[in-house]
Scaffold this active site. Structure first.
Site, short mmCIF file in Angstrom:
data_model
loop_
_atom_site.label_atom_id
_atom_site.label_comp_id
_atom_site.label_asym_id
_atom_site.label_seq_id
_atom_site.Cartn_x
_atom_site.Cartn_y
_atom_site.Cartn_z
N ASP A 185 0.88 -1.17 0.00
CA ASP A 185 0.00 0.00 0.00
C ASP A 185 0.92 1.22 0.00
OD1 ASP A 185 -1.98 -1.87 0.41
OD2 ASP A 185 -2.78 -0.94 2.22
N SER B 152 8.52 3.64 5.35
CA SER B 152 9.66 3.63 4.47
C SER B 152 9.23 3.60 3.01
CB SER B 152 10.59 2.47 4.79
OG SER B 152 11.87 2.73 4.26
N HIS C 144 4.75 -7.58 -0.12
CA HIS C 144 4.36 -8.85 -0.73
C HIS C 144 5.06 -9.06 -2.07
CE1 HIS C 144 0.92 -9.71 2.10
NE2 HIS C 144 1.19 -8.43 2.36
#
Length: 276
Positions: free
Chosen positions: A86, A227, A142
């Site tokens: 995201d 980050s 992911h």
């Protein structure tokens, strides 16, 4: 406060020992007292979290939370590349002769970003995305493709902030900060997932350090606090979605574009939808 003063303060607070202190606190049980205020301050969507807020034992455990099943559907196009996180797309585009151009006003050498890896040549004329994760975002990373690990590289470095101020005012943050790089081979080429550490991030960790194979969407790694991920795609293998641009928000599992196949033309890339 002037930019010069802000830059000096950023240098001062970006010391590793400060990051370690904050990291130790975030792992302590007393830090759980901050979870409600943290969640409210950043508008974190608590309904997505795997567990109830009261079940998290530390702030770090809450920050690296998993989501409930099916909260991030994985786009089904076989030759599609999905977002691994995201994030906000802060920059994207073609890599020009080994240079990533105009990331918050700065150009980046691919050699420096990848710590002079022999694999740099694979991406010198490829494609890139810079994906910024704010404290509000889900912080697990992911697999963007189904494939196998070719190599992993951990590069020690600084812990400068990767927010807008840090990226514009500190020199070459993405190439100077700590990085954990995963090179993944897949049926239509190769990608590099460059996970860039930041101020107050005590570590970047693999979910399973022994994993060699991933399906698209599998849990790969996670950040402890906010980050950036730089996603690199092999030369001549990829076409992005035409509607994507710097400033767009993406969710993990949404398509970023598609890989080229024998019958896949530039026009075909435009047919990829961001929903199933």
């Amino acid at each position: 406060m002037t930019a010069k003063w802000m830059k000096w303060m950023t240098e001062l607070t970006s010391r590793k020992w400060i990051s370690r202190l904050i990291g130790r606190f975030s792992h302590s049980e007393v830090s759980r007292l901050l979870i409600p205020a943290f969640a409210k301050s950043y508008g974190i969507p608590l309904h997505e979290a795997e567990k109830d807020m009261k079940e998290y034992r530390t702030l770090n455990e809450f920050f690296t939370r998993r989501l409930k099943p099916d909260m991030r559907p994985i786009h089904s196009l076989p030759e599609g590349l999905i977002s691994p996180v995201d994030a906000l797309i802060t920059a994207m585009g073609d890599i020009q002769a080994g240079t990533i151009l105009n990331v918050k006003g700065q150009d980046y050498s691919l050699e420096e970003l990848l710590n002079y890896s022999p694999r740099t040549e694979t991406y010198n004329h490829g494609y890139f995305f810079v994906l910024y994760l704010s404290p509000t975002d889900y912080h697990r990373i992911h697999a963007p493709v189904t494939g196998r690990k070719l190599e992993s590289d951990h590069i020690k470095g600084k812990v400068y902030p990767v927010n807008d101020f840090g990226m514009r005012n500190m020199r070459k943050v993405l190439s100077r900060n700590e990085r954990l790089i995963t090179y993944i081979s897949h049926d239509l080429g190769e990608v590099a997932v460059v996970k860039v550490g930041a101020m107050n991030v005590s570590s970047i960790k693999y979910t399973d350090a022994q994993a060699k194979l991933w399906n698209r969407g599998d849990d790969l790694a996670y950040f402890e606090f906010g980050s950036t991920v730089v996603l690199l795609i092999e030369n001549g293998t990829f076409e992005p979605l035409p509607e994507l641009a710097a400033g767009c928000k993406v969710k993990m599992g949404e398509p970023l574009g598609r890989f080229r196949t024998a019958g896949n033309t530039r026009r075909g890339a435009a047919d990829t939808s961001r929903s199933d």
